[in-house]
Design a protein around this motif. Sequence first.
Motif, PDB file in Angstrom:
ATOM      1  N   ARG A 120      37.180  88.047  26.746  1.00 34.86           N
ATOM      2  CA  ARG A 120      36.109  87.062  26.560  1.00 34.86           C
ATOM      3  C   ARG A 120      36.500  85.716  27.146  1.00 34.86           C
ATOM      4  N   THR A 121      37.755  85.328  26.981  1.00 32.21           N
ATOM      5  CA  THR A 121      38.208  84.039  27.521  1.00 32.21           C
ATOM      6  C   THR A 121      38.122  84.013  29.045  1.00 32.21           C
ATOM      7  N   VAL A 122      38.587  85.106  29.662  1.00 32.91           N
ATOM      8  CA  VAL A 122      38.510  85.184  31.127  1.00 32.91           C
ATOM      9  C   VAL A 122      37.062  85.167  31.581  1.00 32.91           C
ATOM     10  N   ALA A 123      36.196  85.905  30.893  1.00 37.62           N
ATOM     11  CA  ALA A 123      34.781  85.953  31.270  1.00 37.62           C
ATOM     12  C   ALA A 123      34.134  84.581  31.158  1.00 37.62           C
ATOM     13  N   ALA A 124      34.520  83.819  30.138  1.00 31.43           N
ATOM     14  CA  ALA A 124      33.945  82.489  29.960  1.00 31.43           C
ATOM     15  C   ALA A 124      34.332  81.557  31.097  1.00 31.43           C
ATOM     16  N   ALA A 125      35.503  81.789  31.674  1.00 31.40           N
ATOM     17  CA  ALA A 125      35.978  80.912  32.745  1.00 31.40           C
ATOM     18  C   ALA A 125      35.623  81.430  34.130  1.00 31.40           C
ATOM     19  N   ASP A 126      35.387  82.734  34.274  1.00 34.04           N
ATOM     20  CA  ASP A 126      35.208  83.350  35.592  1.00 34.04           C
ATOM     21  C   ASP A 126      33.911  84.150  35.573  1.00 34.04           C
ATOM     22  N   LEU A 127      32.886  83.627  36.259  1.00 37.75           N
ATOM     23  CA  LEU A 127      31.584  84.277  36.252  1.00 37.75           C
ATOM     24  C   LEU A 127      31.656  85.686  36.837  1.00 37.75           C
ATOM     25  N   LYS A 128      32.427  85.880  37.889  1.00 41.02           N
ATOM     26  CA  LYS A 128      32.525  87.212  38.486  1.00 41.02           C
ATOM     27  C   LYS A 128      33.120  88.210  37.501  1.00 41.02           C
TER      28      LYS A 128
END
Length: 825
Positions: A120-128
Amino acid sequence: MTSHTDDSSPGPAGPADHAAARARLLTAPGPGGRARRAELSARTDDWLAALFASAGAPAGVAVVAVGGYGRGELSPRSDLDVLLLHEGRLDQALPERLWYPVWDSGAALDHSVRTPAEARTVAAADLKAQLGLLDARHVAGDRALTAALRSTVLADWREGAVRRLPELRELGRERAERHGELSFLLEPDLKEARGGLRDVVALDAIAASWLADAPREGLDAAALRLADVRDALHLVTGRATERLALQDQDQVADRLGVLDADTLLRQVYEAARTVAYAADVTWRAVDRVLAARSGRGRRPLRRGFPFAGPFGAASGAARRGAGAVARGAVERRPLAEGVVEMDGEAVLAQGARPAADPVLPLRAAAAAAQNGLTVSHATVRRLAAECRPLPVPWPDEAREQLVTLLGAGEACLPVWEALEAEGLITRLLPDWERVRCRPQRNAVHRWTVDRHLVETAVRAAAMTRRVARPDLLLVAALLHDLGKGWPGDHSEAGEVIVRDVAARMGFDPESVETLAVLVRHHLTLVDTATRRDPDDPATVEAVTKVVTTLPRLELLRALTEADALATGPAAWSGWRASLVDGLAARAAARLAGDAASGPEPAAAPTAEQERLAVEAARTGEPALSLLAQAEADTAGTEPMGVRLLLAVPDRPGLLGTVAGVLALHRLAVRSAGLRELDPIGAGPVLLLSWTVAAEFGELPEAARLRADLRRALEGSLDVARRLAERDAAAPRRRGIPTPPPVVAVAPPVASATATVLEVRAHDAPGLLHRIGRALDGAGVRVRTAHVSTLGADVVDAFYLTDAAGRPLSAGRAGEVAAAVREALG
């Protein structure tokens, strides 16, 4: 999709075994396309599940497919996008036991190891990364862990959609700038270019946000076609390439069972246009939702991806929409009869009846383009479903509306695309089908044939002030390469086609002949200028023999430049322009010797004109009549508007006053003539014979129009003030860029008895009123006038004299021209 095996399967196949099985699947006869992609994904699932089982993974761990693999759409050379999801601490040897066999098989692996919180943290920072997780699919291990991640990611996406969707749009813009538009490229990137597979993924992501959804008709088939071509490209090249290179196109076409590379490209282009148009429609819907949620209200909207470059009283619903807004409704502002603006798009008025109005598609399109809007998707679909074909020949209004649409320049493009998406263009112009999506295998050309034709019209729209017949310039630009859909020389074939098309459009025989000459010889000027000796008299004769008249030479010169500019940067240069200009100047000088020395003799007044003139001379009052179309014209086609005959005793300020009264009654002047008569020897009477059309609704009653004319001539009705008040109260709409007006004094050869002032400008309410006031203010007499509105352009000629009836001096004529130019802004 489910795996072919469960998590308790016996030992996994080795890397070589899986690679061999995969190769057999890709080379075996049988179904390809979506079925093969699904089978390839399922077999990969089985293999990874077996690897996971043999790796001794503990509880609380799952293998999750994401991205294209998550969607079950593995192409032959696709990466395996895999997430190893776990709770708490993880044995670091586990990922190696999974990944090494995959690497050994030769498959491209894009892997990550994360906890749900880290994902979730990565998704919040990286749209792709977030987009990839939207397609997360369980492969092996703890199903509950995968399900929880999917639910959380989708909830995060929907909650953050107002922030993330603008980021997604920007990604699309950047891709379009880097990779271009798939539907026009000779070597397109099937995935990254605008209209490609990335845009399909973006549309699915928008749908997952629950804020908007794409128009789905044809979209799935278009996405399937692009994916199938991508599969064939991977198999032909043996590489994970997305670029459909020229050298691979024949083999790809053969593998897909397509006739040839051109047919393949046309199919790819058609699919890409479907995707691109769906994206435009969807992003406009997103705009409206985001504007409403942010509290900005509704605002004018532009194209989702502006890569291609990126208006009397109303009747019925249009009248109601022009003022107050009903509770729970949005504001509707009238644009044309049956067409209103709503939410930044052109839509049908509530009282519109498409089944009874075959001109409505062109009227809606022209109104939208001239106001910098597009036609809503729902409106275009309704027009396509309900409108009957145009009669043959076309009504005058249909031809005028087509010219108005083309005259909008770049604003025409999204409107044209909307009409084409629903098949309305080929319904209007059946010959269009042969050039639609047709590639041009020429390094100079940057567009398909059909888009080149529209782009040529866009370029020509900036040149309409150069010619006396802007309508013919725009139509010739649109039709000049129609012959490329037929065998042989496209100019010769095009001449035959355009004669038929122009006649069906309702052009008169002389205009049909001019269009045929322009299409047949649209390359003559540039070819002659660059290949022949400019000082050889035969060179000039070759051109004059073709065009025969100065107006045709003007048209051919403008069409030559528009065609070259729309072809590409290599087709036009300063050097070529200078050669063409030099040749055109020599040809013009030759033709000028044969030019007429004045206007054609005026026809004798009709009985109705004489009756009105006598009435006005006897009473000293304006006399007028409004003739219906059937009474006014017997040429075989239905003209647009009605004939207004007006006789008024001559007096200062007459032209501007009468034009202003017509503008107050929302009457648009389509054509006008002005002449002097002295029917009873009591003094001159000005006879005005005009064709007018109501902007909205019905024409005013003749008695009311006569009364307002009398009041205006007496001075009790201040026309200029009333027009200014109405303009100030009207809602401001954004306009479109148009060429500046041209006001010029014709050479003395144009008339021996008057000074001819020529005005070419973009049509607008009250335009003739402003010109008339400027001429009246300059203290000159308008002896005769010839006014024409051609689409969105006016081409007017005023024959001026001083108070004694003599032509103006050169200095005085310049002052008058400057005054008119200032009045037009």
